[in-house]
Design an enzyme around this catalytic site. Structure first.
Site: not given
Ligand code: NAD
Length: 362
Positions: A133, A217
């Site tokens: 999401k 949420y």
């Molecule tokens: P994050 O920034 O920690 O990780 C993103 C990943 O994408 C990194 O590994 C990064 O290297 C990669 N990436 C590849 N191309 C990129 C670019 N152009 N710019 C930025 N990053 C790039 O993010 P996250 O918190 O892990 O979130 C990732 C997804 O997971 C999102 O959709 C977020 O909403 C979702 N999420 C969901 C929950 C949940 O409870 N369901 C919790 C946290 C995050």
């Protein structure tokens, strides 16, 4: 419904010879798996801290592969989770995952603006797809993702972990069964203080802003508590730290009107810690706090408490979604559920911009 199994049968008689490569065909003809292999795409916070650990607790799936643009991460993950080289991809060679029988499901865990591209590429590779999401940054993208999965005869699930949580399911049941009559007034807040300044959450082009991130949420809280889809919305965007939030909203207040007459006031923010859902029904009340945290969602209502234990929402979500894929049964949160939220998110942005009421068409 035309399944992957049907596709293989068609291939055997030569009518769909372009659908699968020989490797994929061989794998698919192998005995039915008792655990599906998952490849995580994007090894950021959520994959590292929540999904990979959850995949060590699952019964119906396991961490089979990774897709990353960072070779150092590939090395670390390979060692930590014993992932063979042949199951490690980067963003350039990702499409060749089509030929890898170890990977049954591709789980897209990238910034929201990238979800469409990777879901479509995974679907074209013939893989079932899980997507985090918010599903995407526009209704058009959500529809394209659903269509790509339909066209390629693969299923799509959105990572709405809370819908797999028995505590969420209990407040949904109370609303659905009208235990206290109709829901009348909902208040729901989801936010946290994000100290980062240059993350994708602060960038419009990558799908940032608190509304699609934590706001979904609060929106889910209102939608799931009422069991209804909002018909109109008003909204107000705010920025408390303009030096950080130059492109996207830091806080969003939005008000939803539902067909039954129920009303919801929702709040979301990257500058305020909050996580609660309150519902006033005709003849009772409910309060969940927290209502969308990873562990220990709990609450009470006019007639009791809600406090079901759950070891890992993510492990439960992964197992339930994989079981649904194995048994070809309905997913708890398919692509259409992600689309429902993004339709409202688009209307909220319009309402915040115009200052007026925006009707939401279904
Ligand atoms: P994050 O920034 O920690 O990780 C993103 C990943 O994408 C990194 O590994 C990064 O290297 C990669 N990436 C590849 N191309 C990129 C670019 N152009 N710019 C930025 N990053 C790039 O993010 P996250 O918190 O892990 O979130 C990732 C997804 O997971 C999102 O959709 C977020 O909403 C979702 N999420 C969901 C929950 C949940 O409870 N369901 C919790 C946290 C995050």
């Amino acid at each position: 419904m035309f399944t992957r199994r049907d596709a293989i049968k068609s291939l055997a008689v030569g009518s769909a010879a372009t659908l699968f490569s020989p490797n994929t065909l061989l794998a698919s003809l192998a005995k039915k798996k008792d655990k599906l292999g998952i490849a995580l795409v994007g090894l950021g916070y959520y994959s590292t801290d929540l999904l990979a650990p959850a995949l060590q607790m699952t019964d119906k799936c396991y961490l089979a592969g990774i897709v990353t643009g960072t070779p150092a991460k590939a090395e670390q993950w390979k060692k930590k989770y014993n992932i063979p080289d042949k199951n490690i991809y980067n963003y350039q060679n990702f499409d060749s995952i089509a030929n890898n029988p170890d990977i049954d499901v591709v789980y897209v865990v990238l910034p929201p603006s990238m979800h469409r591209e990777y879901v479509v590429r995974a679907a074209k590779a013939g893989k079932r797809v899980f997507c985090e999401k918010p599903m995407a940054t526009s209704v058009a993208d959500c529809k394209a993702m659903i269509k790509a999965c339909e066209d390629n005869k693969v299923k799509l699930a959105i990572g709405y972990r809370c819908q797999h949580d028995p505590n969420t399911q209990e407040y949904m049941r109370i609303g659905r069964e009208k235990i206290y009559g109709k829901p009348m007034m909902i208040a729901c807040g989801a936010g946290y203080v994000d100290g980062r300044t240059t993350h994708w959450k602060q960038k419009k082009a990558l799908g940032g802003g608190c509304m699609p991130d934590m706001g979904v949420y609060a929106l889910q809280g209102a939608r799931l508590a009422t069991g209804e889809e909002p018909i109109s919305v008003t909204a107000q965007a705010h920025v408390i730290r303009p030096e950080i939030y130059k492109e996207v909203e830091e806080t969003m207040l939005f008000q939803l009107q539902f067909p039954s007459g129920a009303m919801a006031s929702c709040y979301t923010s990257f500058g305020i810690n909050m996580n609660y859902l309150q519902v006033n029904y005709e003849k009772g009340w409910l309060k969940m706090e927290p209502f969308s945290a990873y562990g220990g969602n709990k609450g009470s209502h006019s007639g009791g408490i809600i406090d079901f234990p759950i070891k890992s929402q993510q492990a439960k979500q992964l197992d339930e979604d994989c079981l649904a894929l194995m048994n070809n049964t309905q997913l708890i949160a398919p692509g259409e559920e992600g689309l429902r939220d993004i339709r409202v998110v688009e209307a909220i942005y319009q309402a915040a911009k115009s200052g007026g009421t925006v009707k939401i068409s279904s």
